[in-house]
Design an enzyme around this catalytic site. Structure first.
Site, PDB file in Angstrom:
ATOM      1  N   THR A 180     -38.584-124.614  -5.195  1.00  0.00           N
ATOM      2  CA  THR A 180     -38.883-123.299  -5.587  1.00  0.00           C
ATOM      3  C   THR A 180     -40.315-122.832  -5.787  1.00  0.00           C
ATOM      4  O   THR A 180     -41.007-123.717  -6.086  1.00  0.00           O
ATOM      5  CB  THR A 180     -38.000-122.990  -7.166  1.00  0.00           C
ATOM      6  OG1 THR A 180     -38.457-121.646  -7.501  1.00  0.00           O
ATOM      7  CG2 THR A 180     -38.396-123.922  -8.150  1.00  0.00           C
ATOM      8  N   ASP A 181     -40.547-121.484  -5.922  1.00  0.00           N
ATOM      9  CA  ASP A 181     -42.077-121.113  -6.267  1.00  0.00           C
ATOM     10  C   ASP A 181     -42.260-121.337  -8.014  1.00  0.00           C
ATOM     11  O   ASP A 181     -43.375-121.183  -8.473  1.00  0.00           O
ATOM     12  CB  ASP A 181     -42.457-119.679  -5.885  1.00  0.00           C
ATOM     13  CG  ASP A 181     -41.376-118.815  -6.208  1.00  0.00           C
ATOM     14  OD1 ASP A 181     -40.490-118.748  -7.066  1.00  0.00           O
ATOM     15  OD2 ASP A 181     -41.711-117.383  -5.897  1.00  0.00           O
ATOM     16  N   GLU A 182     -41.237-121.370  -8.628  1.00  0.00           N
ATOM     17  CA  GLU A 182     -41.203-121.444 -10.035  1.00  0.00           C
ATOM     18  C   GLU A 182     -42.161-122.741 -10.549  1.00  0.00           C
ATOM     19  O   GLU A 182     -42.659-122.684 -11.828  1.00  0.00           O
ATOM     20  CB  GLU A 182     -40.125-121.160 -10.656  1.00  0.00           C
ATOM     21  CG  GLU A 182     -39.275-119.951 -10.652  1.00  0.00           C
ATOM     22  CD  GLU A 182     -37.946-119.867 -11.132  1.00  0.00           C
ATOM     23  OE1 GLU A 182     -38.067-120.070 -12.562  1.00  0.00           O
ATOM     24  OE2 GLU A 182     -36.867-119.431 -10.509  1.00  0.00           O
ATOM     25  N   TYR A 188     -35.943-125.804 -16.203  1.00  0.00           N
ATOM     26  CA  TYR A 188     -35.678-125.659 -14.773  1.00  0.00           C
ATOM     27  C   TYR A 188     -36.818-125.962 -13.579  1.00  0.00           C
ATOM     28  O   TYR A 188     -36.714-126.871 -13.143  1.00  0.00           O
ATOM     29  CB  TYR A 188     -34.995-124.525 -14.589  1.00  0.00           C
ATOM     30  CG  TYR A 188     -34.871-124.035 -13.033  1.00  0.00           C
ATOM     31  CD1 TYR A 188     -34.256-124.820 -12.259  1.00  0.00           C
ATOM     32  CD2 TYR A 188     -35.711-123.182 -12.353  1.00  0.00           C
ATOM     33  CE1 TYR A 188     -34.153-124.916 -10.631  1.00  0.00           C
ATOM     34  CE2 TYR A 188     -35.578-122.742 -11.164  1.00  0.00           C
ATOM     35  CZ  TYR A 188     -35.011-123.643 -10.114  1.00  0.00           C
ATOM     36  OH  TYR A 188     -34.893-123.478  -8.886  1.00  0.00           O
ATOM     37  N   LYS A 221     -37.596-129.257 -11.298  1.00  0.00           N
ATOM     38  CA  LYS A 221     -37.892-129.229  -9.985  1.00  0.00           C
ATOM     39  C   LYS A 221     -39.306-129.550  -9.455  1.00  0.00           C
ATOM     40  O   LYS A 221     -39.542-130.151  -8.442  1.00  0.00           O
ATOM     41  CB  LYS A 221     -37.787-127.737  -9.520  1.00  0.00           C
ATOM     42  CG  LYS A 221     -36.274-127.128  -9.521  1.00  0.00           C
ATOM     43  CD  LYS A 221     -35.250-128.003  -8.610  1.00  0.00           C
ATOM     44  CE  LYS A 221     -35.617-127.703  -7.117  1.00  0.00           C
ATOM     45  NZ  LYS A 221     -34.721-128.546  -6.088  1.00  0.00           N
TER      46      LYS A 221
END
Length: 346
Positions: free
Chosen positions: A130-132, A155, A159
Protein backbone atom coordinates in the site's frame (compact mmCIF):
# COMPACT_ATOMS: atom_id res chain seq x y z
CA UNK A 1 1.33 -19.72 -15.32
CA UNK A 2 0.09 -21.46 -12.20
CA UNK A 3 -0.30 -18.61 -9.70
CA UNK A 4 -0.66 -19.07 -5.94
CA UNK A 5 -2.75 -16.11 -4.77
CA UNK A 6 -3.01 -15.47 -1.03
CA UNK A 7 -6.12 -13.62 0.11
CA UNK A 8 -7.90 -14.53 -3.10
CA UNK A 9 -11.37 -14.42 -1.52
CA UNK A 10 -10.89 -10.82 -0.41
CA UNK A 11 -11.67 -7.62 -2.28
CA UNK A 12 -8.50 -7.07 -4.31
CA UNK A 13 -7.45 -10.71 -4.27
CA UNK A 14 -10.69 -11.92 -5.81
CA UNK A 15 -10.37 -9.31 -8.57
CA UNK A 16 -6.89 -10.70 -9.28
CA UNK A 17 -8.21 -14.27 -9.32
CA UNK A 18 -11.04 -13.44 -11.73
CA UNK A 19 -8.75 -11.43 -14.01
CA UNK A 20 -6.01 -14.07 -14.04
CA UNK A 21 -8.45 -16.86 -14.91
CA UNK A 22 -9.83 -14.71 -17.73
CA UNK A 23 -6.27 -14.32 -19.06
CA UNK A 24 -5.78 -18.10 -19.15
CA UNK A 25 -3.69 -18.60 -16.01
CA UNK A 26 -4.26 -21.35 -13.46
CA UNK A 27 -5.01 -20.21 -9.90
CA UNK A 28 -4.54 -21.69 -6.46
CA UNK A 29 -6.54 -19.45 -4.13
CA UNK A 30 -5.23 -19.61 -0.55
CA UNK A 31 -7.47 -17.84 1.95
CA UNK A 32 -8.35 -18.40 5.60
CA UNK A 33 -11.80 -16.81 5.08
CA UNK A 34 -11.66 -14.23 7.84
CA UNK A 35 -14.46 -11.71 8.37
CA UNK A 36 -13.58 -9.61 5.29
CA UNK A 37 -13.33 -12.55 2.87
CA UNK A 38 -16.26 -13.96 0.96
CA UNK A 39 -16.10 -17.11 -1.13
CA UNK A 40 -18.94 -15.74 -3.26
CA UNK A 41 -16.42 -13.20 -4.61
CA UNK A 42 -14.99 -15.96 -6.81
CA UNK A 43 -18.22 -17.86 -7.51
CA UNK A 44 -18.08 -16.91 -11.19
CA UNK A 45 -14.88 -18.91 -11.74
CA UNK A 46 -15.10 -21.54 -9.00
CA UNK A 47 -16.08 -24.23 -11.50
CA UNK A 48 -13.11 -23.60 -13.77
CA UNK A 49 -10.71 -26.52 -14.25
CA UNK A 50 -7.92 -23.95 -13.80
CA UNK A 51 -9.04 -23.01 -10.28
CA UNK A 52 -8.34 -24.58 -6.89
CA UNK A 53 -9.14 -23.33 -3.39
CA UNK A 54 -7.22 -23.98 -0.16
CA UNK A 55 -8.60 -22.69 3.15
CA UNK A 56 -5.29 -22.04 4.88
CA UNK A 57 -4.05 -19.36 7.30
CA UNK A 58 -0.72 -17.76 6.33
CA UNK A 59 0.25 -17.94 10.01
CA UNK A 60 0.29 -21.76 9.67
CA UNK A 61 3.69 -22.61 8.18
CA UNK A 62 3.23 -26.41 7.89
CA UNK A 63 -0.05 -25.86 6.01
CA UNK A 64 1.71 -23.45 3.64
CA UNK A 65 4.43 -26.00 2.94
CA UNK A 66 1.75 -28.55 2.11
CA UNK A 67 0.08 -26.19 -0.36
CA UNK A 68 3.38 -25.52 -2.14
CA UNK A 69 4.14 -29.23 -2.30
CA UNK A 70 0.68 -30.17 -3.58
CA UNK A 71 0.23 -27.46 -6.19
CA UNK A 72 3.81 -26.52 -7.22
CA UNK A 73 3.01 -22.94 -8.29
CA UNK A 74 5.12 -21.11 -10.86
CA UNK A 75 4.72 -17.78 -9.04
CA UNK A 76 3.19 -16.30 -5.89
CA UNK A 77 1.01 -13.21 -5.53
CA UNK A 78 0.84 -12.34 -1.84
CA UNK A 79 -2.20 -10.20 -1.03
CA UNK A 80 -3.44 -11.76 2.24
CA UNK A 81 -3.43 -9.07 4.92
CA UNK A 82 -5.42 -7.33 7.59
CA UNK A 83 -6.14 -4.00 5.91
CA UNK A 84 -8.65 -1.81 7.76
CA UNK A 85 -6.91 1.12 9.46
CA UNK A 86 -9.74 1.63 11.95
CA UNK A 87 -9.54 -2.00 13.08
CA UNK A 88 -5.76 -1.69 13.44
CA UNK A 89 -6.25 1.15 15.91
CA UNK A 90 -8.59 -0.90 18.08
CA UNK A 91 -6.69 -4.21 17.77
CA UNK A 92 -3.16 -3.99 16.37
CA UNK A 93 -2.17 -7.51 17.38
CA UNK A 94 -3.94 -9.20 14.47
CA UNK A 95 -2.09 -6.91 12.05
CA UNK A 96 1.29 -7.83 13.52
CA UNK A 97 0.50 -11.55 13.38
CA UNK A 98 -0.94 -11.62 9.87
CA UNK A 99 0.91 -8.89 8.01
CA UNK A 100 4.36 -9.41 9.52
CA UNK A 101 4.53 -12.99 10.80
CA UNK A 102 2.28 -14.23 8.00
CA UNK A 103 4.47 -12.61 5.35
CA UNK A 104 7.55 -14.12 6.99
CA UNK A 105 5.92 -17.55 6.79
CA UNK A 106 5.04 -17.02 3.13
CA UNK A 107 8.59 -15.95 2.30
CA UNK A 108 10.10 -18.94 4.04
CA UNK A 109 7.64 -21.40 2.50
CA UNK A 110 8.25 -19.90 -0.94
CA UNK A 111 12.03 -19.94 -0.43
CA UNK A 112 12.02 -23.57 0.67
CA UNK A 113 9.92 -24.57 -2.33
CA UNK A 114 12.05 -22.53 -4.74
CA UNK A 115 15.29 -24.02 -3.38
CA UNK A 116 13.91 -27.56 -3.49
CA UNK A 117 13.08 -27.08 -7.17
CA UNK A 118 16.55 -25.90 -8.30
CA UNK A 119 15.79 -22.18 -7.91
CA UNK A 120 14.10 -21.60 -11.30
CA UNK A 121 14.76 -18.15 -12.81
CA UNK A 122 11.09 -17.85 -13.75
CA UNK A 123 9.86 -18.02 -10.14
CA UNK A 124 8.49 -14.79 -8.66
CA UNK A 125 7.22 -13.74 -5.24
CA UNK A 126 5.01 -10.72 -5.91
CA UNK A 127 4.29 -8.81 -2.71
CA UNK A 128 1.28 -6.47 -2.91
CA UNK A 129 1.39 -3.50 -0.51
CA UNK A 130 0.00 0.00 0.00
CA UNK A 131 1.00 3.63 -0.45
CA UNK A 132 0.19 4.17 3.23
CA UNK A 133 3.68 2.93 4.12
CA UNK A 134 5.01 6.29 2.90
CA UNK A 135 3.05 8.29 5.48
CA UNK A 136 1.27 11.54 4.73
CA UNK A 137 1.86 14.24 2.12
CA UNK A 138 1.22 17.95 2.35
CA UNK A 139 -0.77 19.84 -0.25
CA UNK A 140 1.79 19.13 -2.98
CA UNK A 141 4.06 16.29 -4.05
CA UNK A 142 3.62 12.60 -4.85
CA UNK A 143 4.94 9.30 -3.56
CA UNK A 144 7.64 7.70 -5.67
CA UNK A 145 9.29 4.34 -5.24
CA UNK A 146 12.17 6.07 -3.44
CA UNK A 147 10.01 7.99 -0.94
CA UNK A 148 11.19 7.20 2.62
CA UNK A 149 8.84 5.04 4.67
CA UNK A 150 6.98 6.88 7.43
CA UNK A 151 3.89 4.84 8.43
CA UNK A 152 1.46 6.45 10.86
CA UNK A 153 -1.02 3.69 11.76
CA UNK A 154 -0.57 0.15 13.09
CA UNK A 155 -1.86 -1.09 9.73
CA UNK A 156 0.61 0.88 7.62
CA UNK A 157 3.46 0.09 10.02
CA UNK A 158 2.74 -3.64 9.70
CA UNK A 159 2.67 -3.37 5.91
CA UNK A 160 5.92 -1.40 5.94
CA UNK A 161 7.51 -4.17 7.99
CA UNK A 162 6.29 -6.78 5.51
CA UNK A 163 7.76 -4.76 2.62
CA UNK A 164 11.12 -4.67 4.38
CA UNK A 165 11.03 -8.43 4.94
CA UNK A 166 10.39 -9.07 1.25
CA UNK A 167 13.25 -6.81 0.20
CA UNK A 168 15.56 -8.47 2.76
CA UNK A 169 14.74 -11.95 1.41
CA UNK A 170 15.69 -10.70 -2.05
CA UNK A 171 18.97 -9.14 -0.92
CA UNK A 172 19.96 -11.89 1.52
CA UNK A 173 18.62 -15.07 -0.05
CA UNK A 174 18.23 -13.97 -3.71
CA UNK A 175 14.55 -14.93 -3.63
CA UNK A 176 13.15 -13.50 -6.89
CA UNK A 177 10.68 -10.78 -5.88
CA UNK A 178 8.69 -7.89 -7.29
CA UNK A 179 6.75 -5.43 -5.15
CA UNK A 180 3.86 -3.05 -5.72
CA UNK A 181 2.42 -0.27 -3.56
CA UNK A 182 -1.06 0.87 -4.53
CA UNK A 183 -3.38 3.76 -3.79
CA UNK A 184 -6.94 3.48 -2.41
CA UNK A 185 -8.98 0.81 -4.18
CA UNK A 186 -12.73 0.83 -4.77
CA UNK A 187 -15.13 -1.20 -6.89
CA UNK A 188 -17.28 -4.37 -6.86
CA UNK A 189 -17.10 -6.85 -3.98
CA UNK A 190 -15.68 -4.23 -1.57
CA UNK A 191 -16.36 -5.32 2.01
CA UNK A 192 -18.76 -2.78 3.59
CA UNK A 193 -16.43 -1.23 6.16
CA UNK A 194 -14.47 1.09 3.82
CA UNK A 195 -15.63 4.55 2.72
CA UNK A 196 -17.15 3.88 -0.71
CA UNK A 197 -19.36 0.86 0.17
CA UNK A 198 -20.29 2.38 3.53
CA UNK A 199 -21.56 5.54 1.81
CA UNK A 200 -23.49 3.62 -0.85
CA UNK A 201 -25.18 1.28 1.61
CA UNK A 202 -25.88 3.92 4.27
CA UNK A 203 -27.40 6.16 1.62
CA UNK A 204 -29.71 3.38 0.42
CA UNK A 205 -30.69 2.63 4.05
CA UNK A 206 -31.44 6.27 4.84
CA UNK A 207 -28.65 6.38 7.44
CA UNK A 208 -26.14 9.17 8.09
CA UNK A 209 -23.19 9.31 5.69
CA UNK A 210 -20.24 9.64 8.09
CA UNK A 211 -17.16 11.60 7.03
CA UNK A 212 -14.12 11.94 9.26
CA UNK A 213 -13.14 15.45 10.32
CA UNK A 214 -14.00 18.00 7.64
CA UNK A 215 -13.65 15.55 4.73
CA UNK A 216 -10.52 17.25 3.37
CA UNK A 217 -8.33 14.11 3.44
CA UNK A 218 -7.13 13.40 -0.11
CA UNK A 219 -6.63 9.99 -1.69
CA UNK A 220 -5.68 8.73 -5.14
CA UNK A 221 -8.56 6.42 -6.11
CA UNK A 222 -7.84 3.23 -8.08
CA UNK A 223 -10.61 1.08 -9.58
CA UNK A 224 -9.99 -2.47 -8.35
CA UNK A 225 -10.21 -4.12 -11.77
CA UNK A 226 -7.61 -1.68 -13.09
CA UNK A 227 -5.45 -2.62 -10.10
CA UNK A 228 -5.81 -6.33 -10.88
CA UNK A 229 -4.69 -5.67 -14.44
CA UNK A 230 -1.69 -3.68 -13.21
CA UNK A 231 -0.68 -6.46 -10.82
CA UNK A 232 -0.70 -9.08 -13.57
CA UNK A 233 1.30 -6.68 -15.75
CA UNK A 234 3.97 -6.35 -13.06
CA UNK A 235 4.00 -10.09 -12.41
CA UNK A 236 4.49 -10.86 -16.09
CA UNK A 237 6.85 -8.04 -17.10
CA UNK A 238 8.23 -6.31 -13.98
CA UNK A 239 11.97 -6.25 -13.39
CA UNK A 240 13.32 -8.56 -10.71
CA UNK A 241 13.76 -6.82 -7.35
CA UNK A 242 11.85 -3.76 -8.57
CA UNK A 243 9.06 -1.86 -6.83
CA UNK A 244 6.22 -0.30 -8.81
CA UNK A 245 3.77 2.25 -7.44
CA UNK A 246 0.24 1.82 -8.84
CA UNK A 247 -2.14 4.77 -8.79
CA UNK A 248 -5.47 5.61 -10.34
CA UNK A 249 -4.43 9.15 -11.37
CA UNK A 250 -7.63 10.27 -9.61
CA UNK A 251 -7.01 12.50 -6.59
CA UNK A 252 -10.10 13.54 -4.65
CA UNK A 253 -11.03 14.48 -1.11
CA UNK A 254 -13.23 12.17 0.93
CA UNK A 255 -15.96 14.82 0.80
CA UNK A 256 -15.68 14.95 -3.00
CA UNK A 257 -16.06 11.17 -3.18
CA UNK A 258 -19.15 11.20 -0.98
CA UNK A 259 -20.76 13.99 -2.99
CA UNK A 260 -20.02 12.17 -6.25
CA UNK A 261 -21.63 8.99 -4.95
CA UNK A 262 -24.67 10.93 -3.75
CA UNK A 263 -25.08 12.55 -7.18
CA UNK A 264 -24.81 9.17 -8.93
CA UNK A 265 -27.40 7.66 -6.59
CA UNK A 266 -29.70 10.66 -7.11
CA UNK A 267 -29.66 9.80 -10.82
CA UNK A 268 -29.76 6.00 -10.66
CA UNK A 269 -31.82 5.37 -7.49
CA UNK A 270 -33.55 8.63 -6.50
CA UNK A 271 -34.92 8.96 -3.00
CA UNK A 272 -37.38 11.37 -1.47
CA UNK A 273 -34.59 13.94 -0.96
CA UNK A 274 -31.05 14.41 -2.27
CA UNK A 275 -28.72 11.87 -0.66
CA UNK A 276 -26.20 14.60 0.18
CA UNK A 277 -28.59 15.75 2.91
CA UNK A 278 -27.54 12.61 4.85
CA UNK A 279 -23.88 13.73 5.07
CA UNK A 280 -22.64 13.89 8.67
CA UNK A 281 -19.19 14.92 9.89
CA UNK A 282 -17.79 12.80 12.73
CA UNK A 283 -14.74 13.04 14.97
CA UNK A 284 -11.55 12.25 13.08
CA UNK A 285 -9.71 9.01 13.75
CA UNK A 286 -6.28 9.08 15.46
CA UNK A 287 -3.29 9.43 13.13
CA UNK A 288 -5.42 10.13 10.06
CA UNK A 289 -3.05 10.87 7.13
CA UNK A 290 -3.92 14.08 5.30
CA UNK A 291 -3.05 13.20 1.73
CA UNK A 292 -1.76 10.34 -0.41
CA UNK A 293 -0.79 10.74 -4.06
CA UNK A 294 1.03 8.32 -6.36
CA UNK A 295 3.58 9.17 -9.03
CA UNK A 296 2.89 6.32 -11.52
CA UNK A 297 5.73 7.20 -13.90
CA UNK A 298 7.67 3.97 -13.44
CA UNK A 299 4.86 1.53 -14.24
CA UNK A 300 3.71 3.77 -17.10
CA UNK A 301 7.13 4.31 -18.65
CA UNK A 302 8.64 0.84 -18.07
CA UNK A 303 5.58 -1.39 -18.48
CA UNK A 304 3.17 0.77 -20.48
CA UNK A 305 0.35 0.50 -17.94
CA UNK A 306 -2.21 3.22 -17.16
CA UNK A 307 -5.66 3.04 -15.54
CA UNK A 308 -8.53 2.53 -17.98
CA UNK A 309 -11.38 4.30 -16.16
CA UNK A 310 -11.85 7.78 -14.75
CA UNK A 311 -13.03 8.30 -11.19
CA UNK A 312 -16.53 9.21 -12.40
CA UNK A 313 -16.72 6.10 -14.58
CA UNK A 314 -15.40 3.86 -11.82
CA UNK A 315 -17.81 5.18 -9.21
CA UNK A 316 -20.75 4.74 -11.58
CA UNK A 317 -19.67 1.14 -12.25
CA UNK A 318 -19.38 0.59 -8.49
CA UNK A 319 -22.80 2.05 -7.66
CA UNK A 320 -24.36 0.00 -10.47
CA UNK A 321 -22.79 -3.16 -9.04
CA UNK A 322 -24.09 -2.57 -5.50
CA UNK A 323 -27.56 -1.75 -6.81
CA UNK A 324 -27.58 -5.00 -8.80
CA UNK A 325 -26.08 -7.24 -6.09
CA UNK A 326 -28.11 -6.66 -2.94
CA UNK A 327 -28.05 -10.36 -1.91
CA UNK A 328 -24.24 -10.23 -1.77
CA UNK A 329 -24.01 -7.27 0.59
CA UNK A 330 -27.13 -8.15 2.60
CA UNK A 331 -25.42 -11.40 3.61
CA UNK A 332 -22.49 -9.44 5.06
CA UNK A 333 -24.47 -6.99 7.20
CA UNK A 334 -24.32 -9.16 10.32
CA UNK A 335 -20.53 -9.63 10.26
CA UNK A 336 -18.44 -8.18 13.06
CA UNK A 337 -17.91 -4.43 12.83
CA UNK A 338 -20.10 -3.77 9.78
CA UNK A 339 -22.05 -0.56 10.21
CA UNK A 340 -20.19 0.39 13.41
CA UNK A 341 -17.71 3.18 14.10
CA UNK A 342 -14.29 1.65 14.72
CA UNK A 343 -10.89 3.16 15.44
CA UNK A 344 -11.83 5.53 18.25
CA UNK A 345 -9.17 4.26 20.66
CA UNK A 346 -6.78 7.02 21.77
Amino acid sequence: MKILVTGGAGFIGSAVVRHAIAKGHSIVNLDSLTYAACIDNVASISGSPNYAFEQVDIRDRPALDAVFSTHAPDVVMHLAAESHVDRSIDGPGAFIETNITGTYNMLEAARAFWAANARPDSFRFHHISTDEVYGSLGETGQFTESTPYAPNSPYSASKAASDHLVRAWYETYNLPIVMTNCSNNYGPFHFPEKLVPVIILNALAGKPLPIYGNGANVRDWLYVEDHADALLTVLENGALGRTYNIGGENEATNLDIVKMICAILDKKHPGTAPYAEQITFVADRPGHDLRYAIDPSRIRDELGWRPSVTLQQGLEKTVDWYLANEPWWRALQSRDGVGKRLGKTV
